[in-house]
Enzyme design. Structure first.
Site, PDB file in Angstrom:
ATOM      1  CB  ALA A  93      12.836 -23.255  31.906  1.00 19.44           C
ATOM      2  CG  ASP A  94      16.832 -20.864  34.360  1.00 24.61           C
ATOM      3  OD1 ASP A  94      16.621 -20.562  35.543  1.00 24.61           O
ATOM      4  OD2 ASP A  94      17.149 -22.001  33.994  1.00 24.61           O
ATOM      5  CB  SER A  95      16.449 -17.762  28.503  1.00 24.35           C
ATOM      6  OG  SER A  95      17.795 -18.078  28.799  1.00 24.35           O
ATOM      7  N   GLY A  99      12.876 -15.192  32.398  1.00 24.65           N
ATOM      8  CA  GLY A  99      13.475 -13.871  32.579  1.00 24.65           C
ATOM      9  C   GLY A  99      12.902 -12.837  31.621  1.00 24.65           C
TER      10      GLY A  99
END
Length: 412
Positions: free
Chosen positions: A182-184, A187
């Protein structure tokens, strides 16, 4: 100088030809999502100055895995950025950060909503003085809505978005990924939003605020599940390696114990797969002649593919599939990826001059025919570029920088 020792590095002239050359970015980000956005912008020419706590730095420096004391994840996302150590909890530190922002085109931050406003560094305050500023904000649940004040990491986004519920097998628990999924995605989405805001600024002269919630890009990818429920009342379930939309599709074990994937996701590929397996009669079998029929008889369809793949070593099966233009690939581990000639030519880049030794990692996520891409040379120690940026770039008084460093407000 605090943190891991820096190593001598060359100036990266390659980014001077990037589409974002000349764009100055101040990254007030830690962990994964905001630093991913910063790396995306740096990959295409932006000058990214990363503000870190002068003592502890970005917490991702402490994450595992690490090699020779250098965190792998931190290195991948932050090579090529300049590090300035500033204690944002200090009023004097925030004044220094404000001076850096005044010289920037973009600010990326991932504090909990309200923190930047409490520091006098919200978009309203900053844009009043710098109307061309683009401020990209990444948070767990976004800057608005009932959950905006909640903290959030990728794991929470992966569960709240519906991803974990759909990931796994019918008889296993909901499953989160073992990496910053999810972070990637958030981002990368933040970098996309930043680029759109910069484009708009070129048209209007006005900056924008970009608001990215960790869960939203992932929920977009999972959008069929929401639309399916709201239109038909059906809650999509876990299917393991099957798609739930087309058959045959999955991951299969070959005769030598190695694995490969096959995605016969449209009719022409399914028919070519039947030819590749030496089973052309399946085209006229009512159970398998159409995707609707194959989905209704998916277990029998899958067993035919399982049995065929098991009758060949993986490389031989892949060669047959390739000859018949069936969409298929090996299930690669990291060693397979780094030894593959296609990936070595197109995708992997060297991370040089670090304690990791000669190392490869994925480069930019897309290619432009008039830009060769950056080099990745060294990983900055905490605050390694504090004096370079503040004194040489901003023209701050060197004695004042020394005083603030002695007081723990800055790295020196």
């Amino acid at each position: 100088m605090a943190g891991q020792a820096g190593q001598e590095r060359r100036t990266d002239a390659s980014v001077a030809s990037g589409p974002l050359a000349g764009i100055k970015v101040v990254e007030l980000g830690s962990m994964y999502a905001a630093p991913t956005a910063g790396r995306m912008l740096r990959d295409f020419g932006a000058d990214v100055v990363k503000i870190e706590d002068p003592a502890s730095g970005d917490f991702a420096r402490q994450w595992q895995p690490a090699h020779n004391g250098l965190a792998i994840g931190y290195s991948r996302l932050n090579s090529g950025k300049r590090s300035v150590g500033i204690d944002m909890r200090s009023p004097e530190g925030r004044e220094v950060a404000k001076a850096l922002i005044a010289d920037a085109d973009v600010v990326i931050e991932n504090f909990r909503p309200g923190r930047m406003e409490a520091w006098g560094l919200g978009f309203k305050e900053l844009s009043a003085e710098h109307p061309r500023l683009v401020m990209t904000r990444v948070s767990g649940f976004g800057q608005t809505g009932p959950y905006s004040a909640r903290p959030g990491f990728g794991t929470v986004a992966e569960t709240a978005s519906g991803y974990a519920f759909l990931n796994g097998w019918p008889d296993t628990p909901p499953t989160a990924p073992p990496f910053g999924f999810a972070d990637s995605i958030a981002g990368i989405s933040a970098a996309f939003g930043t680029s759109m805001a910069l484009f708009k600024r070129e048209m209007t002269g006005q900056g924008s605020q970009v608001d990215v919630a960790l869960y939203e890009p992932l929920m977009f990818i999972l959008g069929d599940a929401v639309l399916n429920y709201t239109s038909s009342g059906t809650i999509m379930q876990r299917h393991g390696n099957a798609s739930g939309a087309a058959s045959p599709r999955g991951i299969y074990e070959a005769a030598d114990g190695r694995w490969l994937s096959i995605a016969a996701s449209n009719q022409s590929i399914a028919l070519r797969l039947f030819e590749a397996m030496g089973r052309p009669e399946l085209k006229d079998d009512g159970r398998f002649a159409t995707n609707t029929a194959r989905m209704a008889n998916n277990e029998a369809m899958q067993q035919i593919v399982i049995d065929w793949v098991r009758s060949y070593p993986r490389d031989e099966a892949l060669a047959i599939l390739d000859e018949h233009e069936v969409v298929a690939a090996a299930v690669n581990d990291a060693k397979d990826v780094t030894q593959d000639p296609h990936f070595r030519e197109r995708t992997l880049v060297e991370l040089a001059n670090t304690v990791l030794g000669p190392a490869l990692m994925p480069g930019p996520i897309l290619h432009m025919d008039d830009y060769t891409g950056p080099t990745y040379d060294g990983v900055a120690a905490i605050g390694e570029h504090t004096r370079e940026v503040l004194v040489d770039q901003l023209g701050m008084d060197a004695d004042e920088v020394g005083r603030l460093a002695a007081a723990g407000v800055l790295s020196n």
